[in-house]
Each structure stands twice: as C-alpha cells, then as structure tokens.
Design a protein around this motif. Structure first.
Motif, PDB file in Angstrom:
ATOM      1  N   PHE A 189       0.851  -1.187   0.000  1.00 52.80           N
ATOM      2  CA  PHE A 189       0.000   0.000   0.000  1.00 52.80           C
ATOM      3  C   PHE A 189       0.894   1.247   0.000  1.00 52.80           C
ATOM      4  O   PHE A 189       2.098   1.138  -0.204  1.00 52.80           O
ATOM      5  CB  PHE A 189      -0.952  -0.055   1.201  1.00 52.80           C
ATOM      6  CG  PHE A 189      -1.884  -1.231   1.118  1.00 52.80           C
ATOM      7  CD1 PHE A 189      -3.125  -1.118   0.516  1.00 52.80           C
ATOM      8  CD2 PHE A 189      -1.487  -2.488   1.574  1.00 52.80           C
ATOM      9  CE1 PHE A 189      -3.964  -2.212   0.385  1.00 52.80           C
ATOM     10  CE2 PHE A 189      -2.326  -3.585   1.447  1.00 52.80           C
ATOM     11  CZ  PHE A 189      -3.558  -3.452   0.859  1.00 52.80           C
ATOM     12  N   LEU A 190       0.287   2.391   0.241  1.00 55.88           N
ATOM     13  CA  LEU A 190       1.044   3.635   0.129  1.00 55.88           C
ATOM     14  C   LEU A 190       2.289   3.635   1.022  1.00 55.88           C
ATOM     15  O   LEU A 190       3.359   4.091   0.606  1.00 55.88           O
ATOM     16  CB  LEU A 190       0.152   4.833   0.487  1.00 55.88           C
ATOM     17  CG  LEU A 190       0.795   6.199   0.349  1.00 55.88           C
ATOM     18  CD1 LEU A 190       1.186   6.491  -1.092  1.00 55.88           C
ATOM     19  CD2 LEU A 190      -0.143   7.291   0.867  1.00 55.88           C
ATOM     20  N   SER A 191       2.157   3.132   2.240  1.00 60.13           N
ATOM     21  CA  SER A 191       3.310   3.165   3.152  1.00 60.13           C
ATOM     22  C   SER A 191       4.469   2.340   2.586  1.00 60.13           C
ATOM     23  O   SER A 191       5.626   2.762   2.648  1.00 60.13           O
ATOM     24  CB  SER A 191       2.920   2.673   4.547  1.00 60.13           C
ATOM     25  OG  SER A 191       2.170   1.501   4.461  1.00 60.13           O
ATOM     26  N   GLU A 192       4.158   1.175   2.014  1.00 55.29           N
ATOM     27  CA  GLU A 192       5.212   0.332   1.443  1.00 55.29           C
ATOM     28  C   GLU A 192       5.818   0.997   0.198  1.00 55.29           C
ATOM     29  O   GLU A 192       7.037   0.950  -0.020  1.00 55.29           O
ATOM     30  CB  GLU A 192       4.661  -1.052   1.081  1.00 55.29           C
ATOM     31  CG  GLU A 192       4.382  -1.957   2.272  1.00 55.29           C
ATOM     32  CD  GLU A 192       3.089  -1.636   2.979  1.00 55.29           C
ATOM     33  OE1 GLU A 192       2.244  -0.917   2.402  1.00 55.29           O
ATOM     34  OE2 GLU A 192       2.903  -2.079   4.139  1.00 55.29           O
ATOM     35  N   LEU A 213       6.003   4.181  -0.446  1.00 53.37           N
ATOM     36  CA  LEU A 213       6.855   5.293  -0.025  1.00 53.37           C
ATOM     37  C   LEU A 213       8.174   4.792   0.553  1.00 53.37           C
ATOM     38  O   LEU A 213       9.237   5.351   0.284  1.00 53.37           O
ATOM     39  CB  LEU A 213       6.124   6.144   1.020  1.00 53.37           C
ATOM     40  CG  LEU A 213       5.031   7.053   0.473  1.00 53.37           C
ATOM     41  CD1 LEU A 213       4.155   7.577   1.606  1.00 53.37           C
ATOM     42  CD2 LEU A 213       5.637   8.233  -0.284  1.00 53.37           C
ATOM     43  N   ASN A 243       3.336   7.804   6.914  1.00 49.75           N
ATOM     44  CA  ASN A 243       3.333   6.460   6.297  1.00 49.75           C
ATOM     45  C   ASN A 243       4.726   5.851   6.255  1.00 49.75           C
ATOM     46  O   ASN A 243       4.883   4.647   6.434  1.00 49.75           O
ATOM     47  CB  ASN A 243       2.737   6.532   4.890  1.00 49.75           C
ATOM     48  CG  ASN A 243       1.227   6.470   4.926  1.00 49.75           C
ATOM     49  OD1 ASN A 243       0.648   5.409   5.001  1.00 49.75           O
ATOM     50  ND2 ASN A 243       0.594   7.620   4.923  1.00 49.75           N
ATOM     51  N   LEU A 244       5.709   6.682   6.022  1.00 50.66           N
ATOM     52  CA  LEU A 244       7.094   6.175   6.006  1.00 50.66           C
ATOM     53  C   LEU A 244       7.516   5.673   7.380  1.00 50.66           C
ATOM     54  O   LEU A 244       8.263   4.708   7.502  1.00 50.66           O
ATOM     55  CB  LEU A 244       8.037   7.309   5.609  1.00 50.66           C
ATOM     56  CG  LEU A 244       8.486   7.378   4.164  1.00 50.66           C
ATOM     57  CD1 LEU A 244       9.352   8.610   3.962  1.00 50.66           C
ATOM     58  CD2 LEU A 244       9.252   6.123   3.773  1.00 50.66           C
ATOM     59  N   TYR A 255       7.743   2.105   8.754  1.00 49.86           N
ATOM     60  CA  TYR A 255       8.919   1.282   8.463  1.00 49.86           C
ATOM     61  C   TYR A 255      10.201   1.878   9.029  1.00 49.86           C
ATOM     62  O   TYR A 255      11.093   1.154   9.432  1.00 49.86           O
ATOM     63  CB  TYR A 255       9.059   1.083   6.946  1.00 49.86           C
ATOM     64  CG  TYR A 255       8.023   0.104   6.448  1.00 49.86           C
ATOM     65  CD1 TYR A 255       8.244  -1.267   6.522  1.00 49.86           C
ATOM     66  CD2 TYR A 255       6.795   0.552   5.972  1.00 49.86           C
ATOM     67  CE1 TYR A 255       7.279  -2.174   6.116  1.00 49.86           C
ATOM     68  CE2 TYR A 255       5.816  -0.343   5.565  1.00 49.86           C
ATOM     69  CZ  TYR A 255       6.065  -1.710   5.641  1.00 49.86           C
ATOM     70  OH  TYR A 255       5.097  -2.596   5.256  1.00 49.86           O
ATOM     71  N   GLU A 305      -6.519   6.189  -0.233  1.00 46.86           N
ATOM     72  CA  GLU A 305      -6.481   6.911  -1.497  1.00 46.86           C
ATOM     73  C   GLU A 305      -7.393   6.171  -2.471  1.00 46.86           C
ATOM     74  O   GLU A 305      -8.088   5.225  -2.086  1.00 46.86           O
ATOM     75  CB  GLU A 305      -5.041   6.992  -2.002  1.00 46.86           C
ATOM     76  CG  GLU A 305      -4.350   5.645  -1.915  1.00 46.86           C
ATOM     77  CD  GLU A 305      -3.178   5.475  -2.831  1.00 46.86           C
ATOM     78  OE1 GLU A 305      -3.084   6.217  -3.801  1.00 46.86           O
ATOM     79  OE2 GLU A 305      -2.382   4.559  -2.595  1.00 46.86           O
ATOM     80  N   HIS A 340      -6.736   4.151  -4.878  1.00 41.73           N
ATOM     81  CA  HIS A 340      -6.341   2.762  -5.132  1.00 41.73           C
ATOM     82  C   HIS A 340      -6.687   1.842  -3.962  1.00 41.73           C
ATOM     83  O   HIS A 340      -7.068   0.690  -4.154  1.00 41.73           O
ATOM     84  CB  HIS A 340      -4.834   2.732  -5.388  1.00 41.73           C
ATOM     85  CG  HIS A 340      -4.277   1.365  -5.559  1.00 41.73           C
ATOM     86  ND1 HIS A 340      -4.342   0.689  -6.752  1.00 41.73           N
ATOM     87  CD2 HIS A 340      -3.665   0.525  -4.684  1.00 41.73           C
ATOM     88  CE1 HIS A 340      -3.775  -0.497  -6.613  1.00 41.73           C
ATOM     89  NE2 HIS A 340      -3.360  -0.621  -5.373  1.00 41.73           N
ATOM     90  N   PRO A 362      -6.331   1.455   0.781  1.00 42.88           N
ATOM     91  CA  PRO A 362      -5.921   2.074   2.049  1.00 42.88           C
ATOM     92  C   PRO A 362      -4.479   2.563   1.995  1.00 42.88           C
ATOM     93  O   PRO A 362      -3.663   2.006   1.262  1.00 42.88           O
ATOM     94  CB  PRO A 362      -6.040   0.926   3.060  1.00 42.88           C
ATOM     95  CG  PRO A 362      -6.862  -0.111   2.407  1.00 42.88           C
ATOM     96  CD  PRO A 362      -6.698   0.048   0.933  1.00 42.88           C
ATOM     97  N   CYS A 363      -4.156   3.589   2.779  1.00 36.98           N
ATOM     98  CA  CYS A 363      -2.772   4.067   2.832  1.00 36.98           C
ATOM     99  C   CYS A 363      -1.895   3.060   3.568  1.00 36.98           C
ATOM    100  O   CYS A 363      -0.712   2.944   3.277  1.00 36.98           O
ATOM    101  CB  CYS A 363      -2.705   5.416   3.552  1.00 36.98           C
ATOM    102  SG  CYS A 363      -3.503   6.727   2.625  1.00 36.98           S
ATOM    103  N   ILE A 364      -2.471   2.380   4.537  1.00 41.94           N
ATOM    104  CA  ILE A 364      -1.689   1.343   5.220  1.00 41.94           C
ATOM    105  C   ILE A 364      -2.387   0.003   5.045  1.00 41.94           C
ATOM    106  O   ILE A 364      -3.602  -0.068   4.876  1.00 41.94           O
ATOM    107  CB  ILE A 364      -1.475   1.643   6.728  1.00 41.94           C
ATOM    108  CG1 ILE A 364      -2.809   1.723   7.473  1.00 41.94           C
ATOM    109  CG2 ILE A 364      -0.665   2.908   6.916  1.00 41.94           C
ATOM    110  CD1 ILE A 364      -2.649   1.691   8.979  1.00 41.94           C
ATOM    111  N   SER A 365      -1.619  -1.036   5.122  1.00 36.92           N
ATOM    112  CA  SER A 365      -2.161  -2.381   4.898  1.00 36.92           C
ATOM    113  C   SER A 365      -3.007  -2.827   6.086  1.00 36.92           C
ATOM    114  O   SER A 365      -2.826  -2.336   7.203  1.00 36.92           O
ATOM    115  CB  SER A 365      -1.018  -3.368   4.705  1.00 36.92           C
ATOM    116  OG  SER A 365      -0.273  -3.462   5.911  1.00 36.92           O
ATOM    117  N   LEU A 421      -0.670  -3.693   8.926  1.00 39.13           N
ATOM    118  CA  LEU A 421      -0.180  -2.583   9.757  1.00 39.13           C
ATOM    119  C   LEU A 421      -1.293  -2.049  10.656  1.00 39.13           C
ATOM    120  O   LEU A 421      -1.058  -1.697  11.814  1.00 39.13           O
ATOM    121  CB  LEU A 421       0.364  -1.456   8.877  1.00 39.13           C
ATOM    122  CG  LEU A 421       1.667  -1.726   8.126  1.00 39.13           C
ATOM    123  CD1 LEU A 421       2.081  -0.498   7.312  1.00 39.13           C
ATOM    124  CD2 LEU A 421       2.784  -2.118   9.067  1.00 39.13           C
TER     125      LEU A 421
END
Lengths: 214, 390
Positions: free
Chosen positions: A61-64, A66, B199-200, B203, B246, B248, B250-253, B256
């Motif tokens: 997803f977006l986090s991955e 980025l 979001n970064l 990780y 967004e 497409h 979710p912003c996070i899986s 997560l």
C-alpha cells in the motif's frame, strides 16, 4: 555472481529491507566494478517494479510504496556521482505540475520520485501552474510527456484549459498528456482529449514506460 | 413524529424511522458561490434544535447562526451538537501569518502546522489548504508536542462544566443527535506528521508510531472520561476522522492496521461502549474496502462518505457485512452535480434498495463542492425529498 548481487538489491527493495542493507549492497556492487547502469537497471528499477506490482495486487500500500521509494532513493544517492546517463538513456522527459488553482502535491511528488527512479527526466513545476507556464516549459525542455495533477473537483476543469492552450500553441501533438489526482477519471481524460488518466502513481509510471517502450 | 435525534438514532441502529433523514456537508465556498447564483442573501435561519455547533459551545436555546444550509435545505448534518470538550493541543500554537504573496497566504495554524492557501477567491480558496510543514517530524519533536496533549488540563472542559446542569440540559433540550468527534489513530498521526512522513514512519521508526498511538489512546480516554461517563447515554454517535485511504486502496495495509491500531481501537471503543456509546462512525475518503474487516473488528460500526470514484459501493458492503456497518453517503457527487437524468439515475438506483436494508442515510459521497450549481442542487433536494416522502 554480479547479476546475483544486483538482484539482491532488487530483492532488498521489494522486500522492504533496511536502508543500511540496500546501501551496503550498492557499495558492494560498486566495489566489484559492476557498471552503474546495471546496478540501476537490474537492482533499483527492478526492485521498484516488483514493488509496483505488489501495490497493484494490493499486497503493498502507500506506506510500502513510499518506503521502497526511499530505499531506491538511498541507493541512487550513492550511485548519483557515478551516473552519467545521457538524455537518450533516460527514455523521456516529463514536465509535471499541479494545475492552476490547486496547491496540492502529495500524489504528484510521489509520482515524481518514482518517475525519476524509473529513468525519466522530470521537470517539476510545482503547484498552481498556469497553462502558459506549462507550454513554455514544454517548449524549453522539448518534453515528451506532460503530467497534470489535480486533487480537487473544482480544479480539474483547469486541465481542459491546459490542453486547449497546448492546441492553440500548436504543440498538442508533440506531447503525451497524462492526468492524475483524486478527482480525475478515465472518462474525463477522454472528454477533454488527454492521452490517459492514471488512477494511481504506479499506473502512471507504467503508462509512461509503455509510451517509451521501456 | 420523531425528533431529529430519534430519527437519526433509529437509522444507525437499523430501526425504522418515521422518515429517512438525508445528510450533507458543504464546503464554505459552495455556499458563497450559491449566493451569487440566487441563494437568498437575507436568509438567516433559526436553528430550533441545535445546542451548539462545531464542539465549541453547548447553549440551551435556539441560536441564530447566519445562513444554515442544513436547516434551509432540510438535511441532517454532522454538526448538530458536538460535546464541547477540547481535545486539541493546549496551549494552542499562536496562529499567525508566516508568509504572504499576491497569490498565497501561509499560516501557522493552532495545531502547529504551516498551511498554504490561495490568497484569492479563485478556486478552493479556504476549504482545502496545502500543508507545508508539520509539527512532528521525529521522536524529539513528538515528545515536545506531546506536552500539549495533557488530559488533566482543566481548560479542556468548559468553565461552566457541571455534571448535573449538563444532564438537565440534555434531558430538557436534546432534540437533535449529539456527536462526539475526535481523530482516529491514523488521522491523528497523519495530521501531526503529514501523510508521506507518517506512512514512512511505519517502516523507518515503528516504535514512534506505537508510542504516538499509545498516547493518543490514553489521552482520548482520559480527556473524555468525565464527559463520556456523565453523558454517555445522550451521545448518539462518535465521529472518528481518519481519511486513511487513497483512490487505489488504504494508505496502510490491514496488517499494519492490526499491528499498530487495532489493540488501541479496541480499548477506546470498549471504553465508549461500556458507557453506552455503541455507534462509532469512521470518516475516511478513498477506497477502504480492504480495511472493512479490520475496522469492524476494532469496534467501528459505521462509515462515511463511501466515495464512488474510489470504488466504494454501499450495496456491496451491505451484502457482505449486513448490519455490522451503518452507511452514510455513497451518492456519486459527480452524477448528482450533473442534475437531470444522471442525478435521478444515481439517486433512484441506490436509495430505494438501501432504504429497504435499513441502516443507511442517503447523501453525497463527500462535501458538496463549488462546481455543484445551486440549480442542480435544488433539483437534487426536490428529488430526494419526493423519494423520501418529505
């Protein structure tokens, strides 16, 4: 052996390892004399391509996305002093910007990062860009693609104005026009005479690649 | 005849209201545009049931609020009555202009971000600023910011906070739904760090995300404890702002979400439910389909706005999840704004079926934007009222 090492970079990026792991692999490649172009192509770009596929498959997803881009960026940071890519090697030039009246740039900036890693030369004009400024920049850079972004429903009509301006300036046929942003749809792209509307950044990059046979 | 509150509660509890409410939200510039399109400029509406708006007051008499599109058009809003508990940073950052050109205005906001907006009334002139800087960038700045999120600060409750008098006020005057509004765990972090940086961080520094989520859980529960324990039975719905997707997806899986937020949500929502607040709605734009299982597990019971251009379908959700989620919105704003046959097709293809299933409040799938012309909106209002037997 060398292919394995560059492949390890691709795997490290696609499996979201730490930036230290990626940097070490890149340095190993350099010290073994692997050509920079091969490290970029077989390692960084292939890694990001795999990430893009996982994103399309809803595995990432977006986090991955980025994070993987930040890994690629770290790798390119080491490689940059060694890179002497000619214009030919880049595969294309993209003029990019958010249309006038819209000051949002998150999606545009992510697209820019991915496009640069994919080997495109990107001229980012920022946000709130007038149609005239787009035309000038395309002429100045002889760009192949114009990427237009808009977040708001209220600002996507400006995309139509940009395309009209390209027509009156006589350069519409010289550039592919790619639309992106939350409010954009494929129907809208057809309606205003754009070449394509990408529903996400990965689709946008894939489209640019296809246009250049990459 | 049901009160607006009874009507709203009936729907979100999958019971039958006397008439189905419909709900809209408006960008401010839309209303300004509409005055130019013939909205009566002298129209000032007495809100005869609201006890305050935007969570800033809890008055107990009808208020003159200037132009109120909700009363004027007859739709439900999310702003009827918010509990007046301050969950923002205290002390506030002092709002000031940090940059200005002919075209832009850059403001340090009360929450510590720097927001840029267009200086001219040309397009989206104040509803959707672009954030240039955020107050939290790393652990150090988070720990600094955290000092402003102290639940025991007495300024978080109104000066006249008195349980008995507030209970009396609710008993005597509550006719509209009462909401409790605060940010969800994703929304909280994204607002403080910005979407890309936050979001970064999942990780780059996962421990920071855990720390922020842990504090937000503690802060919301402890800040709201007195109000929730006192007024729980009068609070009809919790409104959680998330915006965690967004177009497409979710912003996070989901992975997560489960790792970082699910345990925290279970505690917050458990606390709310223990105090008789059992309707918790998540506000998220974008495509949240892949998160629905997780948010239900987290105790969330409703979603809004269900954007059609992001592949959200109320009918599909209803088929898959039954009465586990009440649904609000999902009428395609683009089709509604076209008016005529397109608008009617959109409304008629959804409302009758979803009305049958219950647990659905019709409305546009996001705020009414300024491209939506007043004439087309009036047409939509007339059609929806006819359909709902107003």
């Amino acid at each position: 052996m060398n292919i394995d090492l560059t492949n390890q970079i691709a795997v490290a990026i696609s499996e979201l390892k730490s930036s230290e792991v990626v940097k070490k692999l890149v340095n190993d490649c350099i010290s073994k004399g692997i050509p920079v172009e091969k490290i970029v192509e077989n390692g960084v770009r292939r890694g990001l391509e795999a990430v893009g596929k996982k994103y399309e498959m809803n595995e990432y997803f977006l986090s991955e996305l980025l994070y993987a881009t930040s890994l690629a960026d770290a790798a390119l940071g080491i490689l940059k002093p060694h890179i002497k890519l000619s214009q030919k090697d880049t595969g294309g030039k993209i003029v990019l910007g958010t249309v006038r009246g819209d000051i949002h740039d998150i999606g545009k900036n992510i697209f820019k990062m991915l496009a640069e890693v994919a080997g495109f030369e990107v001229y980012d004009m920022g946000v709130d860009v007038s149609s005239e400024a787009f035309v000038q920049k395309i002429r100045e850079t002889d760009a192949d693609i114009l990427g237009l972004s808009a977040l708001l429903t209220t600002t996507i009509p400006e995309m139509r104005n940009v395309i009209e301006r390209l027509r009156t300036a006589g350069i519409r046929d010289k550039v592919k026009v790619l639309l992106g942003g939350n409010a954009v749809t494929k129907e809208f792209a057809t309606e205003i005479g754009a070449d394509y509307a990408a529903l996400d950044v990965v689709e946008g990059i894939d489209t640019c690649r296809k246009w250049f046979g990459k | 005849m049901m009160t607006p509150r009874e009507r709203f509660r009936a729907v979100i509890h999958f019971k039958k209201p006397d008439v189905l409410p419909w709900l809209e939200s408006f960008y401010e510039e839309t209303i300004v545009e509409w005055f130019g399109e013939g909205l009566p400029a002298k129209q000032v509406t007495v809100i005869d049931w609201a006890m305050g708006r935007h969570g800033t007051m809890l008055g107990n008499w009808p208020s003159l609020m200037g132009f109120d599109p909700y009363s004027y058009f007859g739709c439900q809003s999310f702003y009827g009555c918010m509990l007046p508990i301050d969950i923002g940073p205290i002390p506030r950052f002092k709002q000031r202009i940090v940059g200005e050109t002919d075209r832009y205005l850059e403001l340090l906001t009360e929450t510590g971000a720097v927001a840029r907006r267009l200086n001219k009334s040309e397009y989206g002139w104040y509803s959707m600023p672009m954030f240039l800087e955020f107050p939290v960038k790393d652990r150090e700045s988070w720990r600094e910011y955290k000092k402003r999120l102290e639940p025991r600060d007495q300024r978080r409750y109104p000066k006249d906070w008195d349980r008995d008098s507030y209970i009396r006020t609710f008993e005597e005057y509550q006719r509209g739904p009462t909401l409790l509004r605060f940010n969800g765990f994703y929304g909280f972090g994204a607002e403080l760090m910005g979407i890309p940086a936050f979001n970064l961080m999942f990780y780059k520094d996962p421990e920071l995300i855990h720390e922020m989520a842990e504090h937000w859980k503690y802060f919301t529960i402890e800040t709201l404890r007195d109000a929730v324990e006192t007024l729980g039975k009068w609070i009809d719905m919790v409104y959680l702002w998330e915006d965690m997707a967004e177009k497409h997806g979710p912003c996070i899986s989901p992975r997560l979400y489960k790792e970082f937020f699910l345990p925290q949500y279970k505690e917050v929502n458990g606390f709310l439910k223990k105090n008789k607040i059992d309707r918790i709605m998540m506000d998220s734009d974008g495509n949240i389909n892949l998160l629905l299982d997780s948010i239900i597990e987290a105790g969330i019971t409703g979603v809004w706005p269900l954007e059609v251009n992001c592949s959200m379908s109320a009918m599909e959700i209803r088929k898959k999840y039954g009465d586990k989620l009440f649904l609000i919105g999902n009428l395609d704003k683009r089709e509604l704004a076209k008016g005529g046959a397109e608008m009617r097709r959109e409304v008629d293809s959804k409302i009758p079926m979803l009305k049958q299933t219950g647990g659905y409040i019709p409305g546009s799938d996001h705020l009414i934007h300024a491209e939506f012309k007043l004439k087309a909106f009036r047409e939509y209002v007339n059609h929806i009222k006819e359909l709902l037997n107003y």
